[in-house]
Design a protein around this motif. Structure first.
Motif, PDB file in Angstrom:
ATOM      1  N   LEU A 197      67.053 -18.026  47.301  1.00 32.74           N
ATOM      2  CA  LEU A 197      65.976 -17.276  48.124  1.00 32.74           C
ATOM      3  C   LEU A 197      64.724 -17.452  47.619  1.00 32.74           C
ATOM      4  O   LEU A 197      63.714 -17.874  48.335  1.00 32.74           O
ATOM      5  N   GLY A 198      64.827 -17.296  46.195  1.00 33.57           N
ATOM      6  CA  GLY A 198      63.291 -17.740  45.788  1.00 33.57           C
ATOM      7  C   GLY A 198      62.944 -19.301  45.802  1.00 33.57           C
ATOM      8  O   GLY A 198      61.669 -19.215  46.177  1.00 33.57           O
ATOM      9  N   TRP A 199      63.568 -19.934  45.809  1.00 36.20           N
ATOM     10  CA  TRP A 199      63.496 -21.361  45.877  1.00 36.20           C
ATOM     11  C   TRP A 199      63.118 -21.610  47.109  1.00 36.20           C
ATOM     12  O   TRP A 199      62.068 -22.251  47.439  1.00 36.20           O
ATOM     13  N   TYR A 200      63.746 -20.861  48.285  1.00 36.69           N
ATOM     14  CA  TYR A 200      63.447 -21.077  49.624  1.00 36.69           C
ATOM     15  C   TYR A 200      61.969 -20.694  49.960  1.00 36.69           C
ATOM     16  O   TYR A 200      61.256 -21.218  50.739  1.00 36.69           O
ATOM     17  N   ALA A 201      61.682 -19.500  49.294  1.00 34.18           N
ATOM     18  CA  ALA A 201      60.444 -18.959  49.428  1.00 34.18           C
ATOM     19  C   ALA A 201      59.019 -19.948  48.924  1.00 34.18           C
ATOM     20  O   ALA A 201      58.232 -19.890  49.746  1.00 34.18           O
TER      21      ALA A 201
END
Length: 215
Positions: free
Chosen positions: A55-59
């Motif tokens: 999710l951090g990568w996606y953000a």
């Protein structure tokens, strides 16, 4: 003769039941449900840390949020989880057993842990249940804050993973000879001295705020 209230407290693991430092408790007659009620601690920790990284990568790669904003939301998620940990432990895990149904719920959720605090298989919410809870929380956060949830929820998950790690280490290992020893002492007070105090496991911060801390 025990009163009805005393019997309910006994069912919920309050007061009458001495902690057992060996053994385990069967909660379900169905072997599948019983197996699903247990987990190795590294399974949920690995799941939530992996999801938080994704999710951090996606953000960073699929939203318009700046790096400072992502960092702020991540830290906010950590702080919000610490409060959630306290509220959940105090008001759900230690719900007053005013009926047989509430007593059974409290015992299944948390009372069994107080009766068998060294049972390493019941120191985390089983993944079969936790997956649905995580999906519900992410959905709620997404409705509330939109794409900011992609940065906020990883902080929330890392906070939860930290809680799981600290809780497992406290129950599985002897206290270290450094400042982390205070976490062991803090949680031991909750288990062996006064269950209506020291609800924070990963941090005593909210116990100080809400005046539920006891030495």
């Amino acid at each position: 003769m025990e009163s009805t209230t005393e019997k309910l407290h006994t069912m919920a693991g309050h007061g009458k039941t001495r902690p057992k430092h060996t053994g385990t408790k069967q909660l379900f007659d169905n072997p599948i449900l019983e197996a699903l009620s247990r987990t190795h601690i590294m399974i949920p920790i690995s799941m939530w840390l992996s999801l938080s990284v994704f999710l951090g990568w996606y953000a960073f790669t699929h939203t318009d949020m700046s790096a400072p904003m992502i960092a702020i939301l991540f830290i906010t998620g950590l702080l919000v989880f610490s409060l959630f940990e306290y509220v959940l432990h105090r008001y759900l895990y230690h719900i007053t057993p005013t009926s047989e149904q509430r007593a059974k719920l409290q015992y299944t959720l948390h009372g069994v842990h107080h009766e068998y605090p060294k049972d390493k298989t019941r120191l985390a919410m089983p993944p079969a249940v936790a997956i649905f809870m995580a999906a519900a929380f992410f959905g709620l956060f997404f409705v509330m804050m939109g794409e900011a949830a992609y940065a906020f929820f990883p902080g929330f998950l890392v906070g939860y993973s930290g809680y799981l790690s600290v809780h497992f280490i406290i129950h599985a290992y002897t206290p270290p000879k450094n400042f982390f020893k205070h976490l062991w002492i803090n949680h031991s007070v909750h288990h062996y001295k006064n269950e209506e105090s020291n609800y924070g496991v990963s941090s005593p911060m909210w116990d100080y705020v809400f005046k539920s801390f006891q030495k």
